[in-house]
Design an enzyme around this catalytic site. Structure first.
Site, PDB file in Angstrom:
ATOM      1  N   HIS A  81       0.808  -1.214   0.000  1.00 33.87           N
ATOM      2  CA  HIS A  81       0.000   0.000   0.000  1.00 33.87           C
ATOM      3  C   HIS A  81       0.846   1.271   0.000  1.00 33.87           C
ATOM      4  O   HIS A  81       1.880   1.361   0.658  1.00 33.87           O
ATOM      5  CB  HIS A  81      -0.941   0.010   1.209  1.00 33.87           C
ATOM      6  CG  HIS A  81      -0.223  -0.135   2.528  1.00 33.87           C
ATOM      7  ND1 HIS A  81       0.310   0.933   3.213  1.00 33.87           N
ATOM      8  CD2 HIS A  81       0.047  -1.226   3.276  1.00 33.87           C
ATOM      9  CE1 HIS A  81       0.875   0.514   4.325  1.00 33.87           C
ATOM     10  NE2 HIS A  81       0.729  -0.798   4.395  1.00 33.87           N
ATOM     11  N   ASP A  82       0.396   2.222  -0.795  1.00 35.48           N
ATOM     12  CA  ASP A  82       0.969   3.573  -0.857  1.00 35.48           C
ATOM     13  C   ASP A  82       2.382   3.615  -1.424  1.00 35.48           C
ATOM     14  O   ASP A  82       3.066   4.642  -1.325  1.00 35.48           O
ATOM     15  CB  ASP A  82       0.939   4.235   0.529  1.00 35.48           C
ATOM     16  CG  ASP A  82      -0.446   4.231   1.138  1.00 35.48           C
ATOM     17  OD1 ASP A  82      -1.331   4.907   0.597  1.00 35.48           O
ATOM     18  OD2 ASP A  82      -0.657   3.524   2.148  1.00 35.48           O
ATOM     19  N   GLY A 125       4.986  -1.101   2.691  1.00 33.64           N
ATOM     20  CA  GLY A 125       4.147   0.074   2.546  1.00 33.64           C
ATOM     21  C   GLY A 125       4.921   1.377   2.553  1.00 33.64           C
ATOM     22  O   GLY A 125       5.951   1.518   3.213  1.00 33.64           O
TER      23      GLY A 125
END
Length: 262
Positions: free
Chosen positions: A120-121, A138
């Site tokens: 994520h991200d 992440g």
């Protein structure tokens, strides 16, 4: 549009008429795919995922699935993939989180080999190569023209500068400055990524200044603050050919909060 009869494409998905979808692939309702993209068999593309033009997804990839952050509560965060990327077998690219920018981003012209994971991200720039089993935790940010060796793990929130090269089976727990080749266990800066710079048509003058930057950072016994001052003093040398590269390095170092690979 060439969609295999065994593929399941949700009516809400927005696919250009030229998109190809292979056998047994599943595409969810919030997916958008632009012209010329080819999705192989047995892929799952879900979530709020936007995919650009002329990408190629090989078989068995999971694209846009819920992220692996335990705080994730199903918010409509996104995955955005640019143009002309190649994503090989068994890759996993997750959506972002509301705790960060809410978006995982893959730029243009990247080569993502088998079993790679983008958490994520994560933000990846353009023209990068991730070798097999590279794993990005992440919030990792990767610049342009970066090469990441196979079986490499990058800790969350690390930053990898433009034109850097990370060797095989590396454990990256600090930021990797632009232009550097890092390798070994523990990880250490070894040299300037000269081969990569020559492939991108850096002049001899620019490479010469970048070699001086490397020495100031790693071979002169300077503290990081002392090295920054010395790097700043290189402006204007070689007719200013590398002033943009100096800016790149100093901007990267100023933004580093986790320290750099030494």
């Amino acid at each position: 549009m060439a969609i295999h009869p065994t593929a399941i494409v949700d009516p809400g998905a927005q696919l250009d008429s030229s998109v190809e979808v292979g056998a047994y692939t599943l595409i969810g309702p919030h997916v958008k795919i632009a012209a010329g993209t080819k999705v192989g068999p047995h892929c799952v593309i879900e979530g709020h995922t936007t995919i650009g033009r002329d990408n190629t997804f090989f078989q068995f990839s999971s694209i846009g699935a819920a992220n692996q952050d335990k705080k994730y509560a199903g918010e409509p965060t996104t995955l955005v993939i640019g143009d002309r990327n190649t994503i090989r077998e068994f890759c996993t690219l997750n959506v972002g989180t509301v705790q960060d920018r809410g978006e995982t981003t893959l730029g243009n012209d990247n080569w993502i080999m088998a079993y790679c994971h983008l958490a994520h991200d994560v933000v990846i720039g353009n023209e990068c190569v991730l070798a097999n089993n590279a794993t990005l935790a992440g919030h990792v940010h990767v610049g342009d023209h970066v090469t990441i060796g196979g079986l490499t793990g990058i800790l969350q929130r690390m930053r990898i500068g433009d034109h850097a090269m990370i060797g095989f089976q590396a454990h990256v727990a600090q930021d990797v400055p632009p232009f550097m080749t890092v390798d070994g266990n523990p990880l250490a800066a070894r040299a300037v990524n000269v081969v990569g710079l020559k492939r991108r048509d850096f002049s001899a003058e620019r490479i010469g200044v970048i070699r001086q930057i490397y020495k100031l950072l790693y071979r002169m016994g300077h503290t990081l603050d002392e090295a920054k001052v010395a790097i700043e003093a290189l402006r204007g040398t070689e007719g200013g050919a590398a002033d943009g590269d100096i800016d790149n390095m100093l901007t990267f170092l100023a933004a580093s909060t986790r320290g750099i690979v030494r």
